[in-house]
Design an enzyme around this catalytic site. Structure first.
Site, PDB file in Angstrom:
ATOM      1  CG  ASP A 298     -33.863  43.184  31.464  1.00 49.27           C
ATOM      2  OD1 ASP A 298     -34.978  43.171  32.037  1.00 49.27           O
ATOM      3  OD2 ASP A 298     -33.740  43.026  30.238  1.00 49.27           O
ATOM      4  CD  GLU A 495     -37.822  39.302  27.532  1.00 47.32           C
ATOM      5  OE1 GLU A 495     -36.614  39.267  27.744  1.00 47.32           O
ATOM      6  OE2 GLU A 495     -38.622  39.845  28.301  1.00 47.32           O
TER       7      GLU A 495
END
Ligand code: BGC
Ligand code: BGC
Length: 603
Positions: A298, A495
């Site tokens: 990520d 997020e």
């Protein structure tokens, strides 16, 4: 011949190796009639270490120039959330893609780059694209065939901008609604996410070399939805048996469906960052589950590893089994870090060759060597009427009816009667879409094209004898009506910023809902939110209460259902009475306000 001249000659030979359309391939890897494994092995044998490490490196579009793609032999580019070319439209995305691709093909071996994007609920970084309900709403549909159709529509829009790879679906199993990414989850039990892996078939098509096939990503492996207190990027404290039972099954389903890539989670498992977890990545995912695609880290996730230097962090991640590093900006440093790992003997050459083989397999499977540029016949599909119709159907099927006293719904299709609507999301495409919409965190207001609830209502009632009025957030006025509809809830987040310690309904929402309901005979509440909020005090105010999730750009889907298209949505999560119930999940013995699977279907 001097070394230097030999080098020059080799470069010329390599440049000459680029295939000339209509001519026989110069090298086996360029020959489409050979099996992929033969082509990959041939290409690998011709690659220098630098070329291999470039393949393992992914840079963000905003921090890379076309020249650097050629210089560093970069194998992949991404758009982070909201990262778009200017002007933001499908054609300029395609042009951008093609110019990056041209730079990649300009390297001696002419290896195409692969471009990744978060088309997590439609190709939602692109202005004018269709925005579908977020996954939590799709989970409520319980309709895997519809989700496959959505995957195909998304693939067509993504292909129309040249892009080959989607960082979706999120197969996160959200266990604590305080997590700000709960809306990226299909639901709180693994069975729902597992069944929705049909999205992968929709994206990838029956064969990856199809004209509108896009590589899928199962993310975020493993346990992202299980962190303590729902902390984003937090720590998932579970025994191995619990981790396997709750979080692993959707990934097994994704592997079975041939998902081309897997993205690693920022989170930790019992205190250890998954980005460095060789057991979970290499032994379980690649070994036990039989995942043959490639693993991507990520965004800057490797930098979160505890090792002291970047070289140590990179060595740890690559040895754990990560094949491509989403850098996103300091790609030269990343390449240097892998070089030092290899030359210093910490990263085995075989690990590099395995990583590059996995990446090249995907590029050959996608047929990027023969079709490296945008297929412009799909560019007009971005935001097409056909895709919007699929999204509208998804909106209809995603709505969950929590309360319907006195048969408040459906509303009569014809008048005479009056409707007043209000609330902060009644006419707000941004609130209707949530995060990962045009920008990373999303934003209120009109940021793209589509229909709000208010626009849909005006269309649905035109010529019916029903009068409609929108008071917006000025709900304290002197109006009266037969029917009141409040539409509010959460404002966009993604997020990190979306984590909530309260799951509060909000005092503005509470006041506006109360105002409207006190001035009408029948009152309907429509909640737009990425997760359950605490609504026990609100339910008595309205006759009917609808969980609308984050429906996206097709607000007409909501009016369709209010006027008679049936309700079919079922809760994909347990709805808490109080935030102190969290985490609350089916089977844990707690009593929710509404259980998993709840949803009234009166018509
Ligand atoms: C990017 C996102 C990324 C995030 C990570 C943002 O700036 O736009 O795509 O996920 O950074 O923190
Ligand atoms: C997110 C991923 C996303 C990536 C690229 C990260 O911050 O966690 O889900 O795919 O950024 O935008």
């Amino acid at each position: 011949m001097s070394i230097r001249r030999l080098g020059t000659l080799l470069v010329i030979m390599a440049v000459a190796a680029a295939p000339i359309p209509g001519h026989a391939a110069a090298f086996p890897y360029q020959d489409p009639s050979l099996p992929v494994a033969t082509r990959v092995a041939d290409l690998l044998s011709r690659m220098s270490l630098d070329e291999k490490l470039g393949q393992m490196t992914q840079a963000e579009r905003g921090s890379v120039t076309a020249g650097d793609i050629t210089t560093y032999r970069l194998g992949s580019i991404l758009s982070g959330g909201g990262s778009a070319p200017s002007p933001n439209n499908a054609t300029s995305w395609a042009n951008m893609y093609d110019s990056f691709q041209q730079a990649a093909l300009g390297t001696p071996l002419g290896i195409p780059m692969i471009y990744g994007v978060d088309a997590v609920h439609g190709h939602s970084n692109v202005y004018g694209a269709t925005i579908f309900p977020h996954n939590i709403g799709l989970g409520a549909t319980r309709d895997p065939a519809l989700v496959q159709q959505i995957g195909q529509a998304v693939a067509e829009e993504v292909s129309g901008t040249g892009i080959d790879w989607n960082f979706a679906p999120c197969l996160c199993v959200a266990r604590d609604d305080r997590w700000g990414r709960t809306y990226e989850s299909f639901g709180e039990v693994p069975e729902i996410a597992g069944s929705m892996t049909t999205f992968i078939n929709g994206l990838q098509g029956t064969t990856l070399n199809g004209p509108a096939s896009v590589l899928a990503t199962a993310k975020h492996y493993l346990g992202d939805g299980g962190t303590t207190a729902g902390d984003d990027q937090g720590n998932t404290q579970l025994t191995e048996a619990q981790l396997r039972a709750i979080h692993l099954p959707p990934f097994q389903a994704a592997v079975n469906r041939g998902a081309g890539s897997v993205m690693i989670s920022y989170s930790s498992w019992n205190g250890q960052k998954v980005h460095g977890d060789r057991y979970l990545i290499t032994d379980v995912l690649k070994g036990e589950l039989g995942f043959a695609g490639f693993v991507v880290s990520d965004w800057a996730g490797v930098k979160q590893l505890p090792e002291a230097t970047y070289a140590d962090q990179v060595a740890r991640a690559v040895n754990a089994g990560i094949d491509m590093i989403m850098v996103p900006d300091n790609y030269a440093a990343t390449i240097n870090a892998i070089v030092s790992g290899v030359t210093g003997g910490r990263i085995p050459q075989a690990r590099i060759d395995d990583a590059v083989t996995r990446i090249l397999n995907a590029k050959f499977a996608l047929d990027l060597f023969n079709h490296p540029y945008t297929d412009r016949s799909y560019t007009g599909q971005v935001g097409s009427a056909a895709h919007r119709a699929v999204a509208r159907e998804a909106v209809r099927k995603s709505l969950v009816l929590l309360k319907n006293d006195g048969g408040a719904l459906p509303l009569p299709r014809t008048g005479p009667y009056s409707i007043v609507i209000g609330g902060k999301s009644a006419d707000d495409l941004g609130n209707q879409s949530g995060g990962w919409s045009i920008s990373w965190q999303g934003a209120s207001g009109t940021r793209t094209t589509g229909s709000t609830f208010w626009q849909g209502l005006q269309r649905a009632t035109a010529g019916t004898g029903i009068t409609v009025q929108n008071v917006g957030t000025r709900t304290k006025g002197r109006y009266r009506a037969d029917v009141g509809i409040w539409i509010g809830g959460e404002t966009p987040y993604a997020e990190g910023r979306g984590d909530s310690s309260t799951l509060a309904f909000g005092s503005d929402n509470a006041a506006q809902l109360g105002d409207i309901c006190s001035r009408v005979t029948t009152c309907i509440a429509i909640l737009y939110s990425g997760r359950p909020l605490i609504i026990g005090d609100q339910l008595p105010k309205a006759d009917a209460f609808v969980a609308g999730w984050l429906p996206g750009t097709e607000g007409d889907g909501v009016t369709d259902v209010l006027f008679g298209a049936g309700f079919s949505g079922k809760l994909p999560v347990s709805w808490p009475r109080a935030v102190t119930d969290e985490p609350i999940n089916s089977g844990d013995g707690k009593t929710p306000l509404f259980p998993l699977g709840y949803g009234i279907t009166p018509y």
